[in-house]
Design a protein around this motif. Sequence first.
Motif, PDB file in Angstrom:
ATOM      1  N   ILE A 125       8.508   3.102  11.281  1.00  8.27           N
ATOM      2  CA  ILE A 125       8.743   3.105   9.873  1.00  8.27           C
ATOM      3  C   ILE A 125       8.392   1.309   9.491  1.00  8.27           C
ATOM      4  O   ILE A 125       7.752   1.395   8.327  1.00  8.27           O
ATOM      5  N   MET A 126       8.791   0.556  10.162  1.00  7.28           N
ATOM      6  CA  MET A 126       8.501  -0.707   9.701  1.00  7.28           C
ATOM      7  C   MET A 126       6.874  -0.968   9.767  1.00  7.28           C
ATOM      8  O   MET A 126       6.392  -1.633   8.897  1.00  7.28           O
ATOM      9  N   LEU A 127       6.025  -0.653  10.707  1.00  6.77           N
ATOM     10  CA  LEU A 127       4.888  -0.534  11.001  1.00  6.77           C
ATOM     11  C   LEU A 127       4.028   0.036  10.036  1.00  6.77           C
ATOM     12  O   LEU A 127       3.154  -0.330   9.350  1.00  6.77           O
ATOM     13  N   ILE A 128       4.389   1.368   9.941  1.00 10.97           N
ATOM     14  CA  ILE A 128       3.399   2.356   8.954  1.00 10.97           C
ATOM     15  C   ILE A 128       3.710   1.872   7.394  1.00 10.97           C
ATOM     16  O   ILE A 128       2.954   1.808   6.600  1.00 10.97           O
ATOM     17  N   GLY A 129       5.015   1.419   7.317  1.00 14.58           N
ATOM     18  CA  GLY A 129       5.479   1.098   5.954  1.00 14.58           C
ATOM     19  C   GLY A 129       4.755  -0.244   5.582  1.00 14.58           C
ATOM     20  O   GLY A 129       4.516  -0.422   4.152  1.00 14.58           O
ATOM     21  N   SER A 130       4.822  -1.211   6.422  1.00 15.42           N
ATOM     22  CA  SER A 130       4.054  -2.595   5.999  1.00 15.42           C
ATOM     23  C   SER A 130       2.762  -2.172   5.854  1.00 15.42           C
ATOM     24  O   SER A 130       2.264  -2.930   4.920  1.00 15.42           O
ATOM     25  N   LEU A 131       2.075  -1.524   6.784  1.00 11.99           N
ATOM     26  CA  LEU A 131       0.418  -1.300   6.389  1.00 11.99           C
ATOM     27  C   LEU A 131       0.281  -0.547   5.023  1.00 11.99           C
ATOM     28  O   LEU A 131      -0.689  -1.016   4.433  1.00 11.99           O
ATOM     29  N   VAL A 132       1.015   0.548   4.720  1.00 11.80           N
ATOM     30  CA  VAL A 132       0.966   1.321   3.412  1.00 11.80           C
ATOM     31  C   VAL A 132       1.375   0.083   2.439  1.00 11.80           C
ATOM     32  O   VAL A 132       0.737   0.072   1.065  1.00 11.80           O
ATOM     33  N   GLY A 133       2.388  -0.710   2.410  1.00  7.81           N
ATOM     34  CA  GLY A 133       2.525  -1.802   1.433  1.00  7.81           C
ATOM     35  C   GLY A 133       1.496  -2.739   1.119  1.00  7.81           C
ATOM     36  O   GLY A 133       1.148  -3.042   0.157  1.00  7.81           O
ATOM     37  N   ILE A 134       0.698  -3.004   2.332  1.00  6.49           N
ATOM     38  CA  ILE A 134      -0.276  -3.840   2.195  1.00  6.49           C
ATOM     39  C   ILE A 134      -1.507  -3.058   1.561  1.00  6.49           C
ATOM     40  O   ILE A 134      -2.331  -3.591   0.692  1.00  6.49           O
ATOM     41  N   LEU A 135      -1.849  -1.905   1.831  1.00  9.84           N
ATOM     42  CA  LEU A 135      -2.630  -0.967   1.071  1.00  9.84           C
ATOM     43  C   LEU A 135      -2.479  -0.949  -0.290  1.00  9.84           C
ATOM     44  O   LEU A 135      -3.442  -0.876  -1.195  1.00  9.84           O
ATOM     45  N   LEU A 136      -1.077  -0.725  -0.590  1.00 11.28           N
ATOM     46  CA  LEU A 136      -0.823  -0.845  -2.263  1.00 11.28           C
ATOM     47  C   LEU A 136      -1.070  -2.120  -2.681  1.00 11.28           C
ATOM     48  O   LEU A 136      -1.748  -1.924  -4.112  1.00 11.28           O
ATOM     49  N   ASN A 137      -1.027  -2.935  -2.211  1.00  6.87           N
ATOM     50  CA  ASN A 137      -1.441  -4.489  -2.931  1.00  6.87           C
ATOM     51  C   ASN A 137      -2.908  -4.527  -2.870  1.00  6.87           C
ATOM     52  O   ASN A 137      -3.469  -5.453  -4.049  1.00  6.87           O
ATOM     53  N   ARG A 138      -3.829  -3.758  -2.129  1.00  7.48           N
ATOM     54  CA  ARG A 138      -5.126  -4.127  -2.120  1.00  7.48           C
ATOM     55  C   ARG A 138      -6.046  -2.966  -2.961  1.00  7.48           C
ATOM     56  O   ARG A 138      -6.912  -3.215  -3.554  1.00  7.48           O
ATOM     57  N   LEU A 139      -5.326  -1.862  -3.348  1.00  8.90           N
ATOM     58  CA  LEU A 139      -5.751  -0.760  -4.183  1.00  8.90           C
ATOM     59  C   LEU A 139      -5.991  -1.269  -5.553  1.00  8.90           C
ATOM     60  O   LEU A 139      -5.250  -2.241  -6.191  1.00  8.90           O
ATOM     61  N   GLY A 140      -6.805  -0.516  -6.548  1.00  8.04           N
ATOM     62  CA  GLY A 140      -6.943  -0.566  -7.743  1.00  8.04           C
ATOM     63  C   GLY A 140      -5.698  -0.052  -8.410  1.00  8.04           C
ATOM     64  O   GLY A 140      -4.676   0.614  -7.898  1.00  8.04           O
ATOM     65  N   THR A 206      11.769  12.791  14.644  1.00  3.67           N
ATOM     66  CA  THR A 206      10.938  11.457  14.443  1.00  3.67           C
ATOM     67  C   THR A 206       9.923  11.481  13.432  1.00  3.67           C
ATOM     68  O   THR A 206      10.002  10.528  12.415  1.00  3.67           O
ATOM     69  N   VAL A 207       9.338  12.281  13.477  1.00  4.24           N
ATOM     70  CA  VAL A 207       7.971  12.570  12.224  1.00  4.24           C
ATOM     71  C   VAL A 207       8.694  12.658  11.124  1.00  4.24           C
ATOM     72  O   VAL A 207       8.385  12.091   9.997  1.00  4.24           O
ATOM     73  N   LEU A 208       9.881  13.563  10.884  1.00  2.00           N
ATOM     74  CA  LEU A 208      10.279  13.571   9.650  1.00  2.00           C
ATOM     75  C   LEU A 208      11.099  12.546   9.103  1.00  2.00           C
ATOM     76  O   LEU A 208      11.009  12.371   7.823  1.00  2.00           O
ATOM     77  N   VAL A 209      11.835  11.960   9.977  1.00  2.00           N
ATOM     78  CA  VAL A 209      12.460  10.539   9.593  1.00  2.00           C
ATOM     79  C   VAL A 209      11.437   9.492   9.216  1.00  2.00           C
ATOM     80  O   VAL A 209      11.820   9.114   8.122  1.00  2.00           O
ATOM     81  N   VAL A 210      10.434   9.352   9.937  1.00  2.00           N
ATOM     82  CA  VAL A 210       9.406   8.354   9.169  1.00  2.00           C
ATOM     83  C   VAL A 210       8.790   8.895   8.261  1.00  2.00           C
ATOM     84  O   VAL A 210       8.690   7.850   7.217  1.00  2.00           O
ATOM     85  N   TRP A 211       8.488   9.958   8.022  1.00  2.00           N
ATOM     86  CA  TRP A 211       7.811  10.318   6.768  1.00  2.00           C
ATOM     87  C   TRP A 211       8.788  10.101   5.503  1.00  2.00           C
ATOM     88  O   TRP A 211       8.333   9.739   4.425  1.00  2.00           O
ATOM     89  N   GLY A 212       9.925  10.386   5.823  1.00  2.00           N
ATOM     90  CA  GLY A 212      10.701  10.165   4.630  1.00  2.00           C
ATOM     91  C   GLY A 212      11.418   8.655   4.410  1.00  2.00           C
ATOM     92  O   GLY A 212      11.937   8.419   3.332  1.00  2.00           O
ATOM     93  N   SER A 213      11.352   7.871   5.501  1.00  2.00           N
ATOM     94  CA  SER A 213      11.598   6.451   5.231  1.00  2.00           C
ATOM     95  C   SER A 213      10.616   5.459   5.016  1.00  2.00           C
ATOM     96  O   SER A 213      10.985   4.199   4.562  1.00  2.00           O
ATOM     97  N   VAL A 214       9.207   5.799   5.441  1.00  2.00           N
ATOM     98  CA  VAL A 214       8.216   4.803   4.978  1.00  2.00           C
ATOM     99  C   VAL A 214       8.000   4.544   3.508  1.00  2.00           C
ATOM    100  O   VAL A 214       7.727   3.294   3.142  1.00  2.00           O
TER     101      VAL A 214
END
Length: 338
Positions: A125-140, A206-214
């Motif tokens: 969750i922390m790894l994928i969530g952090s990467l998605v957060g960085i992606l949000l910061n880079r997108l238009g 685990t896939v379900l929990v990660v998908w819902g918490s990211v």
Amino acid sequence: MTVHSQGAVTAPQDAPPKSAGGQQTPPTTKGAGTSAPRRGRKPLPAGWLPYLLIGPAVLSLATLLLYPLAKNVILSFQKVDKIEFIQRKAPFNGVENYTQLLGDAHFWTVVLRTFTFTAANVALIMLIGSLVGILLNRLGTWMRLVLSMALVMAWAMPIVASVTVFQWLFDEQFGVMNWVMRTLGFSGYEQHNWFETGLSTLTIVTVLVVWGSVPFVALNMYAGLTTVSGELYEAARMDGANGWQTFWQVVFPNLKPFFTVTTFLEVIWVFKAFTQVYAMNRGGPDRASETLPVFAFVEGQSQGHYALAAAISVLTIVMLVIVMSFYFRLILKQEEEQ
């Protein structure tokens, strides 16, 4: 003034009277110079006001949390099985429930499974969530809006509804995953049972929990990144830092409180996750995917060992308190450093 027909002049009635020197004296107001005493409630002592403000919240917490917790602790020191429940008896048996649990190999297997399940979920969750957060910061702007809306919808989806979707995806007969595996050319996926073992069941959970918490981590990560000054990134680029070095030297030090708080929040939420695990496969097969909350529920509701289930829940709370003690130590250490 008014001039009569005879030529007499009279002063207006509303004019203020003149003094002996010909000057007008200001009108006197009834009650002037005296202030009427105000009637009202006496002010409360300043020291009581904060307690009165938090009083309703404290009362609600005591009613909804403290009282059930106290009753649960008392129940854990009693012997209440199906017979005692029917007879409405609750004899005390001391610490027998706790000694029975601590000497049970299955209990320690569930404890190890719960900690492993929690560690794997929180790390992902922390790894994928952090990467998605960085992606949000880079997108238009528009792409960021689309991705944010998708994250919010995934986060807001009810747990039972999401479990139903995942059960359909991994269904033995009509599941999408079996169709995908067969389409990719893999053999042995004709009516393959994805819930055949406890490990495969917990993997799907685990896939379900990660998908819902990211989404929670990603959106908070993006909010934290907006507070980091662009001058720090510019200085890192001038020093020749790459993306990984910029993250560790610029982003992580500035967002260290965010990572600390979010990580421990995820530990609590995943550790006590019940609905995802139980609704997916009832803790099966053969109780091989039970975590501590599910273990307590099955022992209490399915097996009828109510006092033993209370002891399991008390031990679960104790474990969470021990884990949270490390969190409070980190918070105090960070405050001392500031």
